[in-house]
Write a protein that holds these residues in place. Structure first.
Motif, PDB file in Angstrom:
ATOM      1  N   TYR A  20       9.203  -4.619  -0.825  1.00  0.00           N
ATOM      2  CA  TYR A  20       9.107  -3.214  -1.233  1.00  0.00           C
ATOM      3  C   TYR A  20      10.360  -2.787  -1.992  1.00  0.00           C
ATOM      4  O   TYR A  20      10.263  -2.121  -3.023  1.00  0.00           O
ATOM      5  N   TYR A  49      -0.350  -0.128  -4.451  1.00  0.00           N
ATOM      6  CA  TYR A  49      -0.205   1.217  -3.889  1.00  0.00           C
ATOM      7  C   TYR A  49      -0.583   1.204  -2.408  1.00  0.00           C
ATOM      8  O   TYR A  49       0.150   1.718  -1.569  1.00  0.00           O
ATOM      9  N   TYR A  50      -1.703   0.606  -2.081  1.00  0.00           N
ATOM     10  CA  TYR A  50      -2.140   0.569  -0.690  1.00  0.00           C
ATOM     11  C   TYR A  50      -1.261  -0.333   0.167  1.00  0.00           C
ATOM     12  O   TYR A  50      -1.015  -0.039   1.332  1.00  0.00           O
ATOM     13  N   ARG A  53       2.098   1.668   0.607  1.00  0.00           N
ATOM     14  CA  ARG A  53       2.005   3.078   0.982  1.00  0.00           C
ATOM     15  C   ARG A  53       2.779   3.412   2.262  1.00  0.00           C
ATOM     16  O   ARG A  53       3.474   4.423   2.292  1.00  0.00           O
ATOM     17  N   PRO A  54       2.684   2.606   3.315  1.00  0.00           N
ATOM     18  CA  PRO A  54       3.484   2.951   4.510  1.00  0.00           C
ATOM     19  C   PRO A  54       4.985   2.997   4.210  1.00  0.00           C
ATOM     20  O   PRO A  54       5.688   3.908   4.655  1.00  0.00           O
ATOM     21  N   SER A  56       6.340   3.573   1.296  1.00  0.00           N
ATOM     22  CA  SER A  56       6.650   4.674   0.389  1.00  0.00           C
ATOM     23  C   SER A  56       6.698   6.010   1.130  1.00  0.00           C
ATOM     24  O   SER A  56       7.476   6.896   0.761  1.00  0.00           O
ATOM     25  N   TYR A  57       5.874   6.184   2.163  1.00  0.00           N
ATOM     26  CA  TYR A  57       5.977   7.396   2.985  1.00  0.00           C
ATOM     27  C   TYR A  57       7.369   7.502   3.609  1.00  0.00           C
ATOM     28  O   TYR A  57       8.018   8.553   3.558  1.00  0.00           O
ATOM     29  N   LEU A  58       7.826   6.418   4.184  1.00  0.00           N
ATOM     30  CA  LEU A  58       9.147   6.402   4.806  1.00  0.00           C
ATOM     31  C   LEU A  58      10.235   6.607   3.759  1.00  0.00           C
ATOM     32  O   LEU A  58      11.169   7.394   3.966  1.00  0.00           O
ATOM     33  N   ASP A  59      10.114   5.927   2.637  1.00  0.00           N
ATOM     34  CA  ASP A  59      11.075   6.049   1.541  1.00  0.00           C
ATOM     35  C   ASP A  59      11.137   7.485   1.031  1.00  0.00           C
ATOM     36  O   ASP A  59      12.219   8.045   0.838  1.00  0.00           O
ATOM     37  N   GLY A  60       9.995   8.093   0.811  1.00  0.00           N
ATOM     38  CA  GLY A  60       9.961   9.467   0.327  1.00  0.00           C
ATOM     39  C   GLY A  60      10.588  10.440   1.306  1.00  0.00           C
ATOM     40  O   GLY A  60      11.287  11.375   0.914  1.00  0.00           O
ATOM     41  N   THR A  61      10.367  10.220   2.585  1.00  0.00           N
ATOM     42  CA  THR A  61      10.946  11.083   3.615  1.00  0.00           C
ATOM     43  C   THR A  61      12.466  10.931   3.687  1.00  0.00           C
ATOM     44  O   THR A  61      13.194  11.916   3.765  1.00  0.00           O
ATOM     45  N   ARG A  66       9.938  10.069  -5.380  1.00  0.00           N
ATOM     46  CA  ARG A  66       8.564  10.477  -5.676  1.00  0.00           C
ATOM     47  C   ARG A  66       7.792   9.276  -6.185  1.00  0.00           C
ATOM     48  O   ARG A  66       8.372   8.309  -6.656  1.00  0.00           O
TER      49      ARG A  66
END
Length: 73
Positions: A20, A49-50, A53-54, A56-61, A66
């Motif tokens: 990632y 993307y799929y 995705r997990p 990227s959620y953590l990364d974005g938080t 974005r």
């Protein structure tokens, strides 16, 4: 046996995280419309993307990064 299973799971998590990070660094673009950095997921490879995705959620938080599928229009 249980120890080996834990080691295998740990190694798989490390491989996922490292892949990632590499994907993220290669696919960062700054959108000139808002001067924000985005990780761009290729539109023709939606499985990435799929897959990520997990992460990227953590990364974005944690970082405020974005994400976008396909190039900005």
């Amino acid at each position: 046996m249980k120890r080996n299973f834990i080691i295998v799971i740990f190694v798989l998590i490390l491989i996922y995280a490292a892949s990632y990070v590499v994907f993220r660094e290669i696919n960062i673009e700054v959108w000139e419309k808002d001067n924000q950095s985005y990780v761009i997921f290729p539109a023709d490879k939606v499985y990435l993307y799929y897959l990520f995705r997990p992460a990227s959620y953590l990364d974005g938080t944690l970082t405020g990064m974005r994400f976008h599928i396909g190039a900005h229009q």
